[in-house]
Scaffold this active site. Structure first.
Site, PDB file in Angstrom:
ATOM      1  N   HIS A   1      25.000  60.831 -11.857  1.00 47.73           N
ATOM      2  CA  HIS A   1      25.495  59.880 -12.856  1.00 47.73           C
ATOM      3  C   HIS A   1      26.814  59.282 -12.391  1.00 47.73           C
ATOM      4  O   HIS A   1      27.445  59.797 -11.461  1.00 47.73           O
ATOM      5  CB  HIS A   1      25.706  60.570 -14.208  1.00 47.73           C
ATOM      6  CG  HIS A   1      24.439  60.815 -14.975  1.00 47.73           C
ATOM      7  ND1 HIS A   1      23.675  61.946 -14.801  1.00 47.73           N
ATOM      8  CD2 HIS A   1      23.801  60.069 -15.911  1.00 47.73           C
ATOM      9  CE1 HIS A   1      22.615  61.893 -15.605  1.00 47.73           C
ATOM     10  NE2 HIS A   1      22.658  60.770 -16.282  1.00 47.73           N
TER      11      HIS A   1
ATOM     12  N   GLY B   1      22.036  60.272 -29.395  1.00 45.27           N
ATOM     13  CA  GLY B   1      21.763  60.565 -27.988  1.00 45.27           C
ATOM     14  C   GLY B   1      22.966  61.212 -27.337  1.00 45.27           C
ATOM     15  O   GLY B   1      23.031  61.321 -26.110  1.00 45.27           O
TER      16      GLY B   1
ATOM     17  N   LYS C   1      30.986  60.165 -16.571  1.00 41.88           N
ATOM     18  CA  LYS C   1      30.204  61.078 -17.411  1.00 41.88           C
ATOM     19  C   LYS C   1      30.922  62.418 -17.528  1.00 41.88           C
ATOM     20  O   LYS C   1      31.365  62.991 -16.540  1.00 41.88           O
ATOM     21  CB  LYS C   1      28.796  61.282 -16.827  1.00 41.88           C
ATOM     22  CG  LYS C   1      27.929  62.165 -17.726  1.00 41.88           C
ATOM     23  CD  LYS C   1      26.465  62.096 -17.364  1.00 41.88           C
ATOM     24  CE  LYS C   1      25.637  63.005 -18.241  1.00 41.88           C
ATOM     25  NZ  LYS C   1      25.700  62.665 -19.684  1.00 41.88           N
TER      26      LYS C   1
ATOM     27  N   ASN D   1      17.244  61.914 -23.934  1.00 42.41           N
ATOM     28  CA  ASN D   1      16.920  60.717 -23.165  1.00 42.41           C
ATOM     29  C   ASN D   1      15.922  59.881 -23.952  1.00 42.41           C
ATOM     30  O   ASN D   1      14.927  60.410 -24.424  1.00 42.41           O
ATOM     31  CB  ASN D   1      16.334  61.122 -21.810  1.00 42.41           C
ATOM     32  CG  ASN D   1      16.316  59.967 -20.844  1.00 42.41           C
ATOM     33  OD1 ASN D   1      15.640  58.979 -21.069  1.00 42.41           O
ATOM     34  ND2 ASN D   1      17.070  60.073 -19.766  1.00 42.41           N
TER      35      ASN D   1
HETATM   36  P1  NAD Z   1      31.523  56.132 -23.337  1.00 43.43           P
HETATM   37  O1  NAD Z   1      32.602  57.081 -22.937  1.00 43.43           O
HETATM   38  O2  NAD Z   1      31.393  54.836 -22.616  1.00 43.43           O
HETATM   39  O3  NAD Z   1      31.676  55.792 -24.914  1.00 43.43           O
HETATM   40  C1  NAD Z   1      32.033  56.773 -25.875  1.00 43.43           C
HETATM   41  C2  NAD Z   1      32.240  56.110 -27.230  1.00 43.43           C
HETATM   42  O4  NAD Z   1      32.565  57.140 -28.187  1.00 43.43           O
HETATM   43  C3  NAD Z   1      33.382  55.088 -27.288  1.00 43.43           C
HETATM   44  O5  NAD Z   1      32.995  53.997 -28.123  1.00 43.43           O
HETATM   45  C4  NAD Z   1      34.505  55.855 -27.973  1.00 43.43           C
HETATM   46  O6  NAD Z   1      35.393  55.014 -28.712  1.00 43.43           O
HETATM   47  C5  NAD Z   1      33.698  56.720 -28.933  1.00 43.43           C
HETATM   48  N1  NAD Z   1      34.465  57.887 -29.387  1.00 43.43           N
HETATM   49  C6  NAD Z   1      35.153  58.777 -28.642  1.00 43.43           C
HETATM   50  N2  NAD Z   1      35.753  59.693 -29.432  1.00 43.43           N
HETATM   51  C7  NAD Z   1      35.437  59.346 -30.696  1.00 43.43           C
HETATM   52  C8  NAD Z   1      35.738  59.887 -31.957  1.00 43.43           C
HETATM   53  N3  NAD Z   1      36.514  60.984 -32.084  1.00 43.43           N
HETATM   54  N4  NAD Z   1      35.202  59.307 -33.068  1.00 43.43           N
HETATM   55  C9  NAD Z   1      34.412  58.202 -32.956  1.00 43.43           C
HETATM   56  N5  NAD Z   1      34.089  57.642 -31.776  1.00 43.43           N
HETATM   57  C10 NAD Z   1      34.611  58.203 -30.673  1.00 43.43           C
HETATM   58  O7  NAD Z   1      30.155  56.959 -23.252  1.00 43.43           O
HETATM   59  P2  NAD Z   1      28.669  56.430 -22.962  1.00 43.43           P
HETATM   60  O8  NAD Z   1      28.435  56.326 -21.491  1.00 43.43           O
HETATM   61  O9  NAD Z   1      28.375  55.248 -23.844  1.00 43.43           O
HETATM   62  O10 NAD Z   1      27.820  57.709 -23.466  1.00 43.43           O
HETATM   63  C11 NAD Z   1      27.951  58.199 -24.788  1.00 43.43           C
HETATM   64  C12 NAD Z   1      27.100  59.439 -24.953  1.00 43.43           C
HETATM   65  O11 NAD Z   1      25.719  59.096 -24.858  1.00 43.43           O
HETATM   66  C13 NAD Z   1      27.341  60.535 -23.892  1.00 43.43           C
HETATM   67  O12 NAD Z   1      27.224  61.802 -24.518  1.00 43.43           O
HETATM   68  C14 NAD Z   1      26.194  60.315 -22.913  1.00 43.43           C
HETATM   69  O13 NAD Z   1      25.850  61.483 -22.196  1.00 43.43           O
HETATM   70  C15 NAD Z   1      25.099  59.928 -23.875  1.00 43.43           C
HETATM   71  N6  NAD Z   1      23.960  59.185 -23.321  1.00 43.43           N
HETATM   72  C16 NAD Z   1      22.733  59.526 -23.794  1.00 43.43           C
HETATM   73  C17 NAD Z   1      21.613  58.811 -23.375  1.00 43.43           C
HETATM   74  C18 NAD Z   1      20.266  59.159 -23.965  1.00 43.43           C
HETATM   75  O14 NAD Z   1      19.249  58.505 -23.655  1.00 43.43           O
HETATM   76  N7  NAD Z   1      20.193  60.170 -24.841  1.00 43.43           N
HETATM   77  C19 NAD Z   1      21.746  57.756 -22.466  1.00 43.43           C
HETATM   78  C20 NAD Z   1      23.028  57.432 -22.015  1.00 43.43           C
HETATM   79  C21 NAD Z   1      24.143  58.144 -22.453  1.00 43.43           C
END
Ligand code: NAD
Length: 236
Positions: free
Chosen positions: A148, A92, A152, A118
């Site tokens: 958001h 996602g 974000k 999503n």
């Molecule tokens: P966040 O910033 O809270 O978490 C990011 C995570 O990625 C952390 O655990 C971090 O340690 C890890 N990370 C960062 N760099 C890394 C690397 N090089 N290697 C491995 N891990 C790494 O973000 P979040 O709010 O949890 O959102 C994460 C993603 O999911 C975003 O792209 C957001 O837009 C997306 N999202 C999608 C949906 C959906 O339904 N598709 C819903 C919510 C969020």
């Protein structure tokens, strides 16, 4: 019922990763988390789940499906690992580049893969309603306003772009506006404006569990499927 699906949670320390781990621990799906991966884990084992740093990805134990909510820069190594291990991937992560999308399309020739902007049911319905409205409201302005939380990183959101694609299928040319404020989980307003009247369609997520639950159900149903780019509606 077969064996529990073996999951790798990628981005495990993030907002989504923590929701995924909690729902797994609560038994939302029949799964076993064999690895949690984040950039820099604070501990080696948390509640029986082994944690790995991104730099240790090659050493994670065998898994059936990787569930990825991380950042674009983390996506490439995980995709390569899934290809190498012939494991499925549910992602996602938004803000991916065209090259990363192309790499995903190529990987779908080898592994079962699902990417969705999503994972909520409400947004799936919103996309259908927006396409219908755009078809019926020819010539009206179409604006998508997404809101958001302040952390974000990408804008417009992946969901806004997916909803915009639905509007385009209906013949509209959407414009985008992004707000970053407080702790908003995710809101998408699609506004069609004509002369003297306006139609507004809005989705508000108040809890990220809706996304995490959808991703976990998709993961449990993706295991054992043929390679290919699967859609959420094929699995849920
Ligand atoms: P966040 O910033 O809270 O978490 C990011 C995570 O990625 C952390 O655990 C971090 O340690 C890890 N990370 C960062 N760099 C890394 C690397 N090089 N290697 C491995 N891990 C790494 O973000 P979040 O709010 O949890 O959102 C994460 C993603 O999911 C975003 O792209 C957001 O837009 C997306 N999202 C999608 C949906 C959906 O339904 N598709 C819903 C919510 C969020």
């Amino acid at each position: 019922m077969g064996d529990p699906v073996r999951l790798l949670i990628h981005g495990a320390s993030g907002r989504m990763g923590r929701a995924l781990l909690r729902l797994c621990a609560e038994g939302a799906v029949d799964c076993s988390v064999v690895a949690a991966v984040s950039r820099r884990p604070a501990q080696r084992v948390v509640d029986g789940v082994p944690w790995f740093a991104a730099s240790e990805l090659a050493g994670v134990p065998a898994f059936d499906v990787a569930v990825d909510f991380s950042l674009p820069e983390a996506f490439g190594p995980l995709l390569a690992l899934c290809r190498q291990r012939r494991a499925a991937l549910v992602s996602g992560t938004t803000g991916l580049s065209d090259a990363q999308r192309q790499a995903m399309a190529e990987a779908a020739g080898e592994i079962p893969l699902l990417w969705a902007a999503n994972f909520s049911l409400g947004v799936a319905v919103l996309e259908e309603l927006v396409e219908r409205a755009a078809t019926a409201l020819e010539g009206w302005d179409c604006d998508i306003v997404e809101s958001h939380h302040v952390h974000k990183q990408d804008a417009p959101s992946g969901t806004a772009l997916a909803v915009g694609a639905a509007a385009e299928r209906g013949g509209s040319t959407p414009r985008y506006a992004s707000l970053r404020a407080g702790d908003i989980v995710g809101e998408h307003l699609v506004q069609f404006t004509g002369t003297g009247e306006r139609v507004e369609l809005v989705h508000r997520a108040t809890n990220r569990d809706v996304f995490a639950r959808g991703a976990l159900h998709a993961a449990s149903r993706l295991r054992g499927r043929q390679p290919g780019a699967w859609r959420l509606r094929d699995l849920l």
